[in-house]
Design an enzyme around this catalytic site. Structure first.
Site, mmCIF file in Angstrom:
data_model
loop_
_atom_site.group_PDB
_atom_site.id
_atom_site.type_symbol
_atom_site.label_atom_id
_atom_site.label_comp_id
_atom_site.label_asym_id
_atom_site.label_seq_id
_atom_site.Cartn_x
_atom_site.Cartn_y
_atom_site.Cartn_z
ATOM 1 N N GLU A 418 9.612 -4.461 39.847
ATOM 2 C CA GLU A 418 9.772 -4.243 41.282
ATOM 3 C C GLU A 418 8.952 -5.285 42.019
ATOM 4 O O GLU A 418 7.764 -5.468 41.730
ATOM 5 C CB GLU A 418 9.334 -2.835 41.673
ATOM 6 C CG GLU A 418 9.330 -2.559 43.168
ATOM 7 C CD GLU A 418 10.687 -2.822 43.817
ATOM 8 O OE1 GLU A 418 10.740 -3.685 44.716
ATOM 9 O OE2 GLU A 418 11.676 -2.181 43.425
ATOM 10 N N HIS A 486 18.470 -4.780 41.636
ATOM 11 C CA HIS A 486 18.600 -3.746 42.658
ATOM 12 C C HIS A 486 18.160 -4.300 44.017
ATOM 13 O O HIS A 486 17.347 -5.216 44.090
ATOM 14 C CB HIS A 486 17.766 -2.521 42.291
ATOM 15 C CG HIS A 486 18.443 -1.638 41.296
ATOM 16 N ND1 HIS A 486 18.533 -0.275 41.454
ATOM 17 C CD2 HIS A 486 19.088 -1.926 40.139
ATOM 18 C CE1 HIS A 486 19.193 0.248 40.436
ATOM 19 N NE2 HIS A 486 19.533 -0.741 39.617
ATOM 20 N N GLU A 505 22.675 -3.146 41.712
ATOM 21 C CA GLU A 505 22.811 -1.905 42.471
ATOM 22 C C GLU A 505 23.624 -2.257 43.713
ATOM 23 O O GLU A 505 24.828 -2.067 43.743
ATOM 24 C CB GLU A 505 21.449 -1.341 42.854
ATOM 25 C CG GLU A 505 21.533 -0.019 43.582
ATOM 26 C CD GLU A 505 20.198 0.394 44.156
ATOM 27 O OE1 GLU A 505 19.899 1.599 44.127
ATOM 28 O OE2 GLU A 505 19.452 -0.477 44.658
ATOM 29 N N GLU A 511 21.215 8.003 42.954
ATOM 30 C CA GLU A 511 19.853 8.413 43.312
ATOM 31 C C GLU A 511 19.761 9.000 44.712
ATOM 32 O O GLU A 511 18.838 9.769 45.011
ATOM 33 C CB GLU A 511 18.909 7.221 43.194
ATOM 34 C CG GLU A 511 19.190 6.127 44.196
ATOM 35 C CD GLU A 511 18.396 4.860 43.931
ATOM 36 O OE1 GLU A 511 17.835 4.312 44.892
ATOM 37 O OE2 GLU A 511 18.323 4.422 42.771
#
Length: 719
Positions: A418, A486, A505, A511
């Site tokens: 991330e 993502h 994504e 989610e």
């Protein structure tokens, strides 16, 4: 290495036009079967194109060209210097995907334009006309009076002249995760939904009438039309401005931090603008135009690129059971100067081993672990450029022990990087991060870009970030790592060029049912016509605990049935599929989990049997290098009966059909976990009649009956 095989029927025809062709003499090109007709013309030096399908107008006369910064516009005063046509008919083999072999059959037109006066700059427009649509792009050749230039606006139009029904999301420069709306074009309102991206409406959605691509349209004349782009490299993503008076859509590029669109140097090419059209919705889904317009693989050795089925330390954090954070307060230390653990950090060695055990027991390839590395306590909103270093684990995550344990169980680990939106930091550390992955045996990585982008004021879908995503794919390939991005720009078929770029994504995934009100049952019937047109999505299907799973909200529930969650593995094709739920929820339904274990990720053939955007999708796919077929059927909030004809099966061969379908009283809202499993012996003369519940679906596996197949007491399904 991907090999391109030229068909023996390949036909190359070159036609050269005069330098100053008359504007009254349009160039007409017909697709290989004659279904589509492209017309290119100059009117008083301004380039236009139009597109017809049989006797129906797809796109009326539409303008082409550019506005440049600090230079004369490149949109008029043209003459045709040269125009060349040819037909291409070739087959090529993708590394992975919906088909073993893809045919590229197209008529091409390359129009070379030159300004009649002034600097006499040159602009080429290249068209590829297929039987199911059109792709075109601009090319800027090397020339003495044009070298470096800045695009201020692209003037490309898609002049529909009709108030078509549209499936759209707002033209947000930084988020693709909106719910799709189904309205007429006249009802488009990008400001009618609360903004999802980190920023202001003025910065991120300045145009109230802007929508993102892929844009799915249904015309009253019976045509289905999809507008998108292919091969997005070194250029910003294209949004579309909707003129609600004349219904003329125009390109609206994502700007950079100072308002410019693209910085180019000759020779240069734009992405392809794509229009896919048919009178059958299934043809839209089966089109390979976007892939055909992308360049062949730049990765020479692709033997290491393999489809991945994985579980992960992820859903338990999404539902609030545990946390990505190691500590609740970075400012409080114990007597030894260490951070105080919060006791709910999910990515700890013992917890990760449980997922590895589950994956090993059930033959799942890989395990994803989020929250393993330092930096999660302050990763959003603090604008700290170097919050993550991508190599430093929290104290309770033993990288070496996990590597050793996973290897002993025959399981691969999936890395998670991330960035918190700090692309500059990730750029600097790419080789460091991927060398770390190589050292500890990580064969794939999930990246993330949550938050505002650093460099400040750059957008997720702007040219700077488009180039960043490409760099990530290239560095990952150098290290033989597959990448799943993502919060990235929506895909445009680049998985052909970078086959290690296995998924994105870039859309509203499963989610959203965990941390917000979720997505309606129609959502998954729209995604194949919109987000999935450019490439696979990491949607994270397979949730089995359908209600009351979120600790922060006891009323939270999925907006599908359990059977539909299984069907999504087939209707949303991807070489990267997650079994997203918790191991204990699968252990409670091992009979249904068997489909997730069995379903393939790579295919020899795909056949879309029926489809209607926003309503239903049924598709069958043949698993690569086997005789096994899988079927997925899904519906929106309305129950429906579907009849599946099995004529695609091999003649004379018996198959064992295992059907995972909604229970008799199943309903996405009131009884989502009700399912039943049936088995029949079928042939290519058989039909399956299946009831799909409200928000429901069905998943079916078909395996050839052999001497070793246990078929005792299994009913033979007659025609």
């Amino acid at each position: 290495m991907r090999k391109i095989i030229l068909s023996v029927f390949a036909l190359l025809i070159a036609v050269t036009m005069g330098f100053a062709q008359s504007s009254s003499s349009p160039i007409i090109v017909k697709s290989p079967s004659g279904n589509l007709e492209l017309i290119f013309s100059l009117k008083e030096g301004v380039p236009y194109y139009s597109l017809k399908r049989k006797d129906l107008v797809v796109v009326k006369e539409s303008r082409l060209g550019f506005i440049l910064k600090n230079a004369e516009a490149l949109d008029k005063d043209f003459s045709i210097q040269n125009a060349t046509q040819k037909e291409i008919d070739e087959n090529w083999t993708p590394v992975w995907g919906e088909e073993r072999t893809i045919r590229n059959n197209t008529k091409t037109l390359n129009v070379e334009l030159v300004e009649k006066t002034g600097a006499q700059r040159k602009l080429n427009i290249v068209f590829h006309l297929f039987d199911d649509g059109l792709g075109f792009r601009y090319e800027f050749p090397i020339q003495p009076n044009m070298k470096h230039f800045v695009v201020a606006k692209e003037l490309t139009q898609f002049n529909l002249g009709r108030n078509d029904e549209a499936f759209w999301i707002p033209g947000d420069y930084d988020s693709n995760e909106y719910l799709y709306k189904k309205t007429r074009l006249s009802e488009v309102d990008a400001w009618g939904t609360p903004i999802l991206s980190y920023g202001t409406r003025e910065d991120n959605i300045p145009d109230q009438n802007a929508v993102q691509t892929p844009l799915m349209l249904k015309a009253d004349n019976g045509l289905y039309i999809n507008i998108h782009e292919a091969g997005l490299l070194n250029y910003p993503a294209m949004q579309l401005h909707v003129d609600k008076k004349d219904f003329n859509l125009s390109a609206d590029l994502v700007p950079d931090a100072v308002g410019n669109m693209a910085y180019l140097r000759t020779p240069a090419k734009t992405p392809w603008r794509t229009i896919i059209v048919s009178d059958k919705a299934t043809d839209i889904l089966s089109s390979k135009i976007i892939l055909n317009l992308n360049e062949p693989s730049k990765v020479q050795n692709t033997s290491w690129i393999k489809p991945i089925k994985f579980v992960g330390v992820w859903w338990e954090m999404q539902t609030g059971k545990t946390s990505w954070n190691y500590t609740n307060n970075l400012d409080v230390l114990d007597k030894n100067g260490n951070h105080i653990p919060n006791g709910v950090h999910a990515a700890n060695t013992n917890n990760v081993k449980k997922y590895i055990d589950f994956a090993s027991k059930h033959g799942i390839n890989s395990v994803l672990v989020e929250g393993w590395n330092t930096g999660w306590e302050e990763w959003v909103g603090n604008r700290a450029e170097e919050n993550f270093d991508f190599v430093t684990p929290y104290p309770d995550f033993d990288v070496k022990e996990i590597q050793k344990y996973a290897a002993s169980k025959g399981v691969q680990m999936m890395m998670h990087n991330e960035t918190g939106g700090s692309a500059t930091n990730y750029d600097r550390l790419l080789d460091t991060a991927y060398t770390f992955m190589n050292k500890f045996g990580y064969t794939s990585v999930k990246t993330g870009y949550v938050g505002p982008i650093i460099p400040t004021k750059e957008h997720h879908d702007g040219q700077w970030m488009v180039n960043h995503y490409t760099r990530v794919a290239e560095v990952a390939a150098k290290h033989q790592v597959m990448v799943n991005m993502h919060e990235s720009v929506r895909p445009t078929g680049l998985h052909r060029t970078y086959p290690n770029w296995v998924a994105n994504e870039a859309g509203r995934g499963n989610e959203w049912n965990a941390f917000t009100f979720g997505s309606p049952p129609a959502h998954e019937t729209i995604l194949p016509f919109t987000r999935l047109m450019g490439g696979p999505m990491d949607y994270t299907p397979g949730i089995f605990k359908m209600r009351n799973y979120a600790s922060q909200d006891s009323d939270r529930q999925m907006h599908t049935t359990l059977a539909k969650q299984l069907a999504l593995y087939v209707t949303m094709s991807s070489p990267l599929q997650m079994a997203a739920d918790l191991p204990e929820n699968y252990e409670a339904h091992l009979d249904a989990f068997q489909f997730i274990k069995d379903v393939a990720l790579d295919w020899d053939k795909s056949i879309y049997l029926e489809a209607e955007p926003g309503e239903y999708v049924t598709v069958t796919r043949k698993a690569k290098n086997t005789e096994n077929w899988f079927i997925g059927a899904i519906t929106n909030e309305k129950a429906r009966d579907t009849k599946i004809n099995l004529s695609f099966l091999n003649k004379g061969q018996k198959y064992l059909a295992t059907i995972y379908k909604d229970g008799k009283n199943a309903d996405w809202k009131t009884n989502p976990e009700a399912y039943q499993i049936e088995k029949f012996i079928v042939t290519n003369n058989s039909n399956l009649n299946i009831r799909l519940a409200n928000g429901g679906g069905a998943a079916i596996s078909l395996t050839p009956v052999t001497s070793s197949t246990a078929v005792k007491n299994i009913k033979v399904l007659k025609k």
